[in-house]
Design a protein around this motif. Structure first.
Motif, PDB file in Angstrom:
ATOM      1  N   PRO A  30       0.809  -1.224   0.000  1.00  0.00           N
ATOM      2  CA  PRO A  30       0.000   0.000   0.000  1.00  0.00           C
ATOM      3  C   PRO A  30       0.843   1.275   0.000  1.00  0.00           C
ATOM      4  CG  PRO A  30      -0.966  -1.612   1.486  1.00  0.00           C
ATOM      5  CD  PRO A  30       0.362  -2.175   1.049  1.00  0.00           C
ATOM      6  N   TRP A  37       1.893   7.303  -6.491  1.00  0.00           N
ATOM      7  CA  TRP A  37       0.828   8.290  -6.762  1.00  0.00           C
ATOM      8  C   TRP A  37       1.272   9.688  -6.367  1.00  0.00           C
ATOM      9  CZ3 TRP A  37      -2.848  11.780  -7.032  1.00  0.00           C
ATOM     10  CH2 TRP A  37      -3.543  12.261  -5.913  1.00  0.00           C
ATOM     11  N   PRO A 132      -4.180  16.322  -3.059  1.00  0.00           N
ATOM     12  CA  PRO A 132      -5.512  16.583  -2.499  1.00  0.00           C
ATOM     13  C   PRO A 132      -5.533  16.637  -0.973  1.00  0.00           C
ATOM     14  CG  PRO A 132      -5.372  14.349  -3.389  1.00  0.00           C
ATOM     15  CD  PRO A 132      -4.104  15.046  -3.767  1.00  0.00           C
ATOM     16  N   ALA A 134      -7.757  15.645   2.123  1.00  0.00           N
ATOM     17  CA  ALA A 134      -8.818  14.672   2.400  1.00  0.00           C
ATOM     18  C   ALA A 134      -9.966  15.241   3.216  1.00  0.00           C
ATOM     19  CB  ALA A 134      -8.232  13.464   3.123  1.00  0.00           C
ATOM     20  N   LEU A 141     -11.884  17.842  -5.213  1.00  0.00           N
ATOM     21  CA  LEU A 141     -11.355  16.720  -6.011  1.00  0.00           C
ATOM     22  C   LEU A 141     -11.274  17.116  -7.484  1.00  0.00           C
ATOM     23  CD1 LEU A 141     -13.045  13.517  -4.511  1.00  0.00           C
ATOM     24  CD2 LEU A 141     -10.720  14.385  -4.157  1.00  0.00           C
ATOM     25  N   ALA A 161      -8.137   3.076  -5.239  1.00  0.00           N
ATOM     26  CA  ALA A 161      -6.866   2.641  -4.618  1.00  0.00           C
ATOM     27  C   ALA A 161      -7.011   2.556  -3.112  1.00  0.00           C
ATOM     28  CB  ALA A 161      -5.742   3.592  -4.985  1.00  0.00           C
ATOM     29  N   HIS A 162      -8.033   3.203  -2.556  1.00  0.00           N
ATOM     30  CA  HIS A 162      -8.253   3.122  -1.108  1.00  0.00           C
ATOM     31  C   HIS A 162      -8.816   1.774  -0.675  1.00  0.00           C
ATOM     32  CE1 HIS A 162      -7.978   7.773  -0.619  1.00  0.00           C
ATOM     33  NE2 HIS A 162      -6.807   7.196  -0.717  1.00  0.00           N
ATOM     34  N   GLY A 165      -4.381  -0.376   2.187  1.00  0.00           N
ATOM     35  CA  GLY A 165      -3.696   0.395   3.210  1.00  0.00           C
ATOM     36  C   GLY A 165      -4.621   1.053   4.213  1.00  0.00           C
ATOM     37  N   ARG A 166      -4.107   2.085   4.861  1.00  0.00           N
ATOM     38  CA  ARG A 166      -4.806   2.690   5.989  1.00  0.00           C
ATOM     39  C   ARG A 166      -4.345   4.128   6.219  1.00  0.00           C
ATOM     40  NH1 ARG A 166      -4.722   0.357  10.847  1.00  0.00           N
ATOM     41  NH2 ARG A 166      -4.810  -1.783  10.126  1.00  0.00           N
ATOM     42  N   HIS A 168      -2.877   6.723   8.968  1.00  0.00           N
ATOM     43  CA  HIS A 168      -2.013   6.608  10.144  1.00  0.00           C
ATOM     44  C   HIS A 168      -2.093   7.921  10.928  1.00  0.00           C
ATOM     45  CE1 HIS A 168      -0.291   3.902   7.109  1.00  0.00           C
ATOM     46  NE2 HIS A 168       0.215   3.188   8.089  1.00  0.00           N
ATOM     47  N   ARG A 171       0.812  10.210  10.471  1.00  0.00           N
ATOM     48  CA  ARG A 171       1.139  10.673   9.114  1.00  0.00           C
ATOM     49  C   ARG A 171       0.122  11.739   8.700  1.00  0.00           C
ATOM     50  NH1 ARG A 171       2.955   4.836   6.343  1.00  0.00           N
ATOM     51  NH2 ARG A 171       4.499   4.370   7.969  1.00  0.00           N
ATOM     52  N   SER A 172      -1.071  11.296   8.324  1.00  0.00           N
ATOM     53  CA  SER A 172      -2.103  12.254   7.905  1.00  0.00           C
ATOM     54  C   SER A 172      -2.998  12.690   9.057  1.00  0.00           C
ATOM     55  CB  SER A 172      -2.985  11.591   6.838  1.00  0.00           C
ATOM     56  OG  SER A 172      -3.625  10.456   7.403  1.00  0.00           O
ATOM     57  N   TRP A 178      -9.650   1.183   5.184  1.00  0.00           N
ATOM     58  CA  TRP A 178     -10.922   1.366   4.490  1.00  0.00           C
ATOM     59  C   TRP A 178     -11.707   0.045   4.399  1.00  0.00           C
ATOM     60  CZ3 TRP A 178      -6.560   4.143   3.147  1.00  0.00           C
ATOM     61  CH2 TRP A 178      -6.703   5.518   2.942  1.00  0.00           C
ATOM     62  N   THR A 231     -13.319  13.066   1.620  1.00  0.00           N
ATOM     63  CA  THR A 231     -13.297  13.031   0.137  1.00  0.00           C
ATOM     64  C   THR A 231     -13.906  11.741  -0.404  1.00  0.00           C
ATOM     65  OG1 THR A 231     -10.980  12.392   0.415  1.00  0.00           O
ATOM     66  CG2 THR A 231     -11.404  14.616  -0.435  1.00  0.00           C
TER      67      THR A 231
HETATM   68  C1  HEM Z   1      -3.660   6.741   1.939  1.00  0.00           C
HETATM   69  C2  HEM Z   1      -5.874  10.894   0.886  1.00  0.00           C
HETATM   70  C3  HEM Z   1      -6.216   9.566  -3.735  1.00  0.00           C
HETATM   71  C4  HEM Z   1      -3.610   5.643  -2.766  1.00  0.00           C
HETATM   72  C5  HEM Z   1      -4.202   7.982   2.040  1.00  0.00           C
HETATM   73  C6  HEM Z   1      -4.294   8.737   3.258  1.00  0.00           C
HETATM   74  C7  HEM Z   1      -4.917   9.905   2.968  1.00  0.00           C
HETATM   75  C8  HEM Z   1      -5.226   9.890   1.560  1.00  0.00           C
HETATM   76  C9  HEM Z   1      -5.238  11.030   3.937  1.00  0.00           C
HETATM   77  C10 HEM Z   1      -3.761   8.268   4.607  1.00  0.00           C
HETATM   78  C11 HEM Z   1      -2.251   8.478   4.660  1.00  0.00           C
HETATM   79  C12 HEM Z   1      -1.634   7.985   5.961  1.00  0.00           C
HETATM   80  O1  HEM Z   1      -2.047   8.472   7.022  1.00  0.00           O
HETATM   81  O2  HEM Z   1      -0.754   7.109   5.905  1.00  0.00           O
HETATM   82  C13 HEM Z   1      -6.225  10.845  -0.445  1.00  0.00           C
HETATM   83  C14 HEM Z   1      -7.081  11.815  -1.089  1.00  0.00           C
HETATM   84  C15 HEM Z   1      -7.204  11.429  -2.382  1.00  0.00           C
HETATM   85  C16 HEM Z   1      -6.403  10.231  -2.561  1.00  0.00           C
HETATM   86  C17 HEM Z   1      -7.719  13.031  -0.447  1.00  0.00           C
HETATM   87  C18 HEM Z   1      -8.049  12.097  -3.427  1.00  0.00           C
HETATM   88  C19 HEM Z   1      -8.898  11.377  -4.163  1.00  0.00           C
HETATM   89  C20 HEM Z   1      -5.416   8.453  -3.890  1.00  0.00           C
HETATM   90  C21 HEM Z   1      -5.013   7.910  -5.159  1.00  0.00           C
HETATM   91  C22 HEM Z   1      -4.268   6.804  -4.889  1.00  0.00           C
HETATM   92  C23 HEM Z   1      -4.222   6.665  -3.445  1.00  0.00           C
HETATM   93  C24 HEM Z   1      -5.352   8.523  -6.524  1.00  0.00           C
HETATM   94  C25 HEM Z   1      -3.607   5.868  -5.844  1.00  0.00           C
HETATM   95  C26 HEM Z   1      -4.011   5.660  -7.089  1.00  0.00           C
HETATM   96  C27 HEM Z   1      -3.504   5.548  -1.391  1.00  0.00           C
HETATM   97  C28 HEM Z   1      -2.991   4.377  -0.693  1.00  0.00           C
HETATM   98  C29 HEM Z   1      -3.009   4.698   0.671  1.00  0.00           C
HETATM   99  C30 HEM Z   1      -3.531   6.045   0.764  1.00  0.00           C
HETATM  100  C31 HEM Z   1      -2.567   3.064  -1.316  1.00  0.00           C
HETATM  101  C32 HEM Z   1      -2.580   3.811   1.844  1.00  0.00           C
HETATM  102  C33 HEM Z   1      -1.155   4.084   2.208  1.00  0.00           C
HETATM  103  C34 HEM Z   1      -0.654   3.273   3.365  1.00  0.00           C
HETATM  104  O3  HEM Z   1      -1.312   2.328   3.817  1.00  0.00           O
HETATM  105  O4  HEM Z   1       0.451   3.575   3.836  1.00  0.00           O
HETATM  106  N1  HEM Z   1      -4.767   8.696   1.020  1.00  0.00           N
HETATM  107  N2  HEM Z   1      -5.849   9.910  -1.352  1.00  0.00           N
HETATM  108  N3  HEM Z   1      -4.896   7.705  -2.876  1.00  0.00           N
HETATM  109  N4  HEM Z   1      -3.837   6.510  -0.491  1.00  0.00           N
HETATM  110 FE1  HEM Z   1      -4.909   8.174  -0.918  1.00  0.00          FE
END
Ligand code: HEM
Length: 291
Positions: A30, A37, A132, A134, A141, A161-162, A165-166, A168, A171-172, A178, A231
């Motif tokens: 993840p 990304w 973006p 969140a 968006l 993609a959500h 993963g998760r 944290h 982190r955020s 999810w 979001t």
């Molecule tokens: C995790 C926001 C789009 C892939 C996250 C996290 C936030 C976030 C706040 C948590 C980060 C953390 O605390 O570790 C957003 C917002 C998006 C967006 C607002 C707007 C639509 C995307 C896109 C992708 C993506 C386009 C990939 C194509 C991921 C993945 C994680 C993640 C895989 C998990 C990471 C982990 O487990 O360490 N995202 N994201 N996200 N996002 Fe997004």
């Protein structure tokens, strides 16, 4: 040390880095997808700046952006791969790791092409604030993803993609996964988004997210509550996003096809190739391969 250009050897070593028994849900997959990304998602079509070319996150100006908090972990996990294949650029390695991780976690084949080059200094690093936020909604968006050149269908597909993963807290600030199996790529995110009763919740750090806990689970069997970002939930109340959420919830194959296309497009933003596929825009950057 592999032969320069042996991307299959690099892929194998990325796969070898995925299993991390003591980290999160046991996989670096993840966070590799998020690294790929965030490396690409800075693209601005109008000025043709940002994007995965350059690997600007190596510099504080981009790497220290609060939006990129936690991604140093992903970069550190990939360092042994770079050491074994010093000819690959960081920009190619990070994007390839995202594509390999999607596939290894059960997702589709994502077309990936090499040839990105790394910045020699931080003078061309994109400004902060392009990724973006969140805490916002559908208008935000559109503002962010239209800037990169995506449409509404592509925004929804990318949000899938959500499944992985998760959030944290360190982190955020968001907290939790999810879906129940956050290291398996599927369309479950869309099914849960549509079908569960998401309740707004303010965490102790003041961050507002949505949560679901199974009310029927026995007290000693309660799993970690599932989470949605503001979001994510905004996709449900938008007339143009909602039909795609429904389609992807019903049709996993359609989601996989669309995700493969849109993730490949994301990784190519800002990269121009000649008809042989070689990257032509390498101003102010140099290849990582020094002979
Ligand atoms: C995790 C926001 C789009 C892939 C996250 C996290 C936030 C976030 C706040 C948590 C980060 C953390 O605390 O570790 C957003 C917002 C998006 C967006 C607002 C707007 C639509 C995307 C896109 C992708 C993506 C386009 C990939 C194509 C991921 C993945 C994680 C993640 C895989 C998990 C990471 C982990 O487990 O360490 N995202 N994201 N996200 N996002 Fe997004």
């Amino acid at each position: 040390m592999s032969q320069p250009g042996d991307y299959d050897a690099v892929r194998k070593d990325i796969v070898a880095q995925l299993k991390k028994p003591d980290y999160d849900d046991g996989s670096a997959g993840p966070v590799f997808v998020r690294l790929a990304w965030h490396s690409a998602g800075t693209y601005d079509a109008k000025s043709d700046t940002g994007g995965s070319n350059g690997a600007g996150m190596r510099y504080e100006a981009e790497g220290g952006d609060p939006a990129n908090a936690g991604l140093q972990v992903a970069r550190a996990f990939l360092e042994p791969v770079k050491e074994r294949h010093p000819w690959i650029t960081y920009s190619d390695l990070w994007t390839l790791a995202g594509a390999v991780a999607v596939k290894e976690m059960g997702g589709p084949d994502v077309k990936w092409l090499p040839g990105r080059t790394d910045f020699v200094d931080d003078s061309k690093v994109p400004p902060r604030g392009r990724l973006p936020d969140a805490a916002q909604g559908a208008d935000h968006l559109r503002h962010i993803f239209y800037r990169m050149g995506f449409n509404d269908q592509e925004i929804v597909a990318l949000s899938g993609a959500h499944n992985l993963g998760r959030g944290h807290k360190d982190r955020s600030g968001f907290d939790g996964p999810w879906v129940n199996n956050p290291t398996r790529f599927s369309n479950q995110y869309f099914r849960l988004l549509l079908n569960l009763d998401w309740k707004p919740r303010t965490l102790s750090n003041g961050v507002k997210q949505f949560n679901y806990s199974d009310p029927d689970a026995a007290e000693d069997e309660k799993e970690e509550p599932l989470m949605m970002l503001p979001t994510d939930v905004s996709l449900l109340s938008d007339n143009s996003f909602l039909p795609w959420v429904k389609k992807y919830a019903e049709d996993k194959e359609l989601f996989f096809q669309h995700f493969a296309d849109v993730f490949a497009k994301l990784l190519e933003l800002g990269i121009r190739r000649d008809d042989k596929g070689s990257v032509v825009n390498t101003d102010n950057v140099r290849g990582g391969y020094v002979s």
